[in-house]
Structures are given as C-alpha cells and as structure tokens.
Design a protein around this motif. Sequence first.
Motif, PDB file in Angstrom:
ATOM      1  N   LEU A 106       0.836  -1.204   0.000  1.00  0.00           N
ATOM      2  CA  LEU A 106       0.000   0.000   0.000  1.00  0.00           C
ATOM      3  C   LEU A 106       0.871   1.254   0.000  1.00  0.00           C
ATOM      4  O   LEU A 106       0.590   2.222  -0.714  1.00  0.00           O
ATOM      5  N   PHE A 133       0.351   3.898  -3.020  1.00  0.00           N
ATOM      6  CA  PHE A 133      -0.339   5.169  -2.783  1.00  0.00           C
ATOM      7  C   PHE A 133       0.529   6.235  -2.112  1.00  0.00           C
ATOM      8  O   PHE A 133       0.112   7.390  -2.015  1.00  0.00           O
ATOM      9  N   LEU A 191      -6.787   9.902  -0.113  1.00  0.00           N
ATOM     10  CA  LEU A 191      -7.088   8.771  -0.973  1.00  0.00           C
ATOM     11  C   LEU A 191      -8.567   8.741  -1.344  1.00  0.00           C
ATOM     12  O   LEU A 191      -9.425   9.224  -0.604  1.00  0.00           O
ATOM     13  N   ALA A 208      -9.713   3.474  -2.556  1.00  0.00           N
ATOM     14  CA  ALA A 208      -8.391   3.217  -1.989  1.00  0.00           C
ATOM     15  C   ALA A 208      -8.462   3.091  -0.470  1.00  0.00           C
ATOM     16  O   ALA A 208      -7.780   2.237   0.124  1.00  0.00           O
ATOM     17  N   LYS A 254      -9.498  -0.274   0.458  1.00  0.00           N
ATOM     18  CA  LYS A 254      -8.371  -1.198   0.319  1.00  0.00           C
ATOM     19  C   LYS A 254      -7.465  -1.133   1.540  1.00  0.00           C
ATOM     20  O   LYS A 254      -7.004  -2.169   2.040  1.00  0.00           O
TER      21      LYS A 254
END
Length: 298
Positions: free
Chosen positions: A249, A253, A280, A284, A287
């Motif tokens: 992650l 991101f 985000l 996202a 997630k």
Amino acid sequence: MTNFLNGLSAFPITPADATGKVDTPALKRLLAPLVEAKVDSIGLLGSTGSYPFLSRAERRRATDTALQEVQSHVPVLVGIGALRTDEAIALAQDAKAAGASAGLLAPVSYTPLTENEVFEHYSAVAAACDLPIVIYDNFGTTHFKFTHQLIGRIARIPGAVAVKGASQAPELAADHQRQLRDAVPPGFSVGYSGDWNATEALLAGGDAWYCVAAGLFPKACIAIVHAVQTGDVAEARRLNAELQPLWALFQEFSSLRVMYAAAEILSVCNAEPPRPVLPLSDAAKQKVAQVLRELKLS
C-alpha cells in the motif's frame, strides 16, 4: 551512543486543518500509544509529519505539544528543514528551546543545490545551535542525492550525530552499509527509512529504523527490531513478510496518504493531508481498511 541513535524511531503524521493549524489534541492521541509502546524515539515533523507545509509558529506549537506529551519518556527528534539557512537555524533553535533531542535536517531546495552548498548549510545550522543534527537524506522529497563522501564530510561537523538514509533494495543493503560505514567516523549512527526495505537494512548492520508505520503501529514494528537485535534473522524476516500488504500500500499510494487514511479508519483523527496533496479515494481507503483488518492492525 545515546538512545535516540538506535532502535525504532516512530514518525507520526501531524494532523492539521485546512489552514495549517495543528490539531494538538489529535497529535496527543497519536503520540500517547508510541510512548506506551516504548519506541526508542519519535520523529516529529518528518516528511510524514508534513513539516514543509507548516509555518514556524505551528511547527513550534507541535513541538511544544509533543515534548509536553512525552514528558521526557521518549527522545523526540524534530524536523528543522527549510528553504533558507537562516530559517533552518531559527527552527533548530526553537527545537532546542522546546527540549528536542535532535534536529532532522533535510536540504530543502527550489534551486538544485551543489554538494558544497549542502555542506555549508549543515555547517551553519550546526554552528548556530547546541542541538545534535541528524542528516535527513530523502531524495524522494528533496530531490537532492547525497553521496557517501558528502555524508562523510557532514558527519565530521561538530554536532552531527547520525544519518537517516533511504534503505536500499535487499540485495544492495550489505554493500551500501559497508560503503557508508567506511565514509563516516566510528560510532556515527547509520539509520534507515523506507519501511519495505528497512528490515534488511537493519540486518545488514543499520543502527536505527526511522519508521512511518510505527507512527500508528509501533508494536508490530518493535517486534521486528527486537528480532534483529536478538539475532533472530528468520523471525525478523517472517514478521516483515507479514507486513508486506502494508508495504505494498505504501508503494502504491505513498506512505503519507496511507497513514492519513489509516488514522481516519482507526478513528484517531479525521485530518486530511495538506493541500495540494489529496486524500485517498473512497475505493483506496477501502483497500487500506481491508489490509488493516487482515493484518489485525485495526
């Protein structure tokens, strides 16, 4: 070596509103678990702490809040990077006055800097304040590339005590460590950021892990450091592998955005990254929430 030059240094976000005013109650909520977990130090106003986006007054307010919250239980390293040398000196003096253990100095720039300009910058800041200085090597944010030779020169400035460098790919960790050790004086602390490669950097001989994830998940990161310190290589690598979904992650991101999202998901605070950095997307965030649940970090 003093304590803050070794072990786990946790780097939390600095929650603030849209005008850049630091949310001090939220900052205290972030810091309290770090003290309780007994991290070796706290890296306040690092890159994850959004130091370039905050005014001098707000940085001082965040620093005062942090030092009051930890009450000398944990050393606090404070980001003092600024575009101008005189501004960095003022920030270093503020950090010293507040009781910080060290200043994290990055070569922030708009005009690309030469090696000599960076050396003179560090020399001037170190000479102007009685505060230990940590070389903050973060090419991803400053776009200045340190050479081993430059780090070695700066390491010999009175007051320079450590380097916070970016961890290398696992296959390069040992060679990078040897070259850096050859460049700096004996006893100079060599630490690493870049959470997804940090375990191998520690196993190669790194003194400290300057850790983003520890800003919210200190216990999981402390477990890795303790495994390294006790020589349990297999356990350190196993624990690191367990966190691979989180490292993925961070790489997808950016650790900054993920940590802001995680702080919201965990109901620690609802702060957003400083603009122009955007939070985000909902997809996202979902997630991130799923990974936190799977890793039992939520």
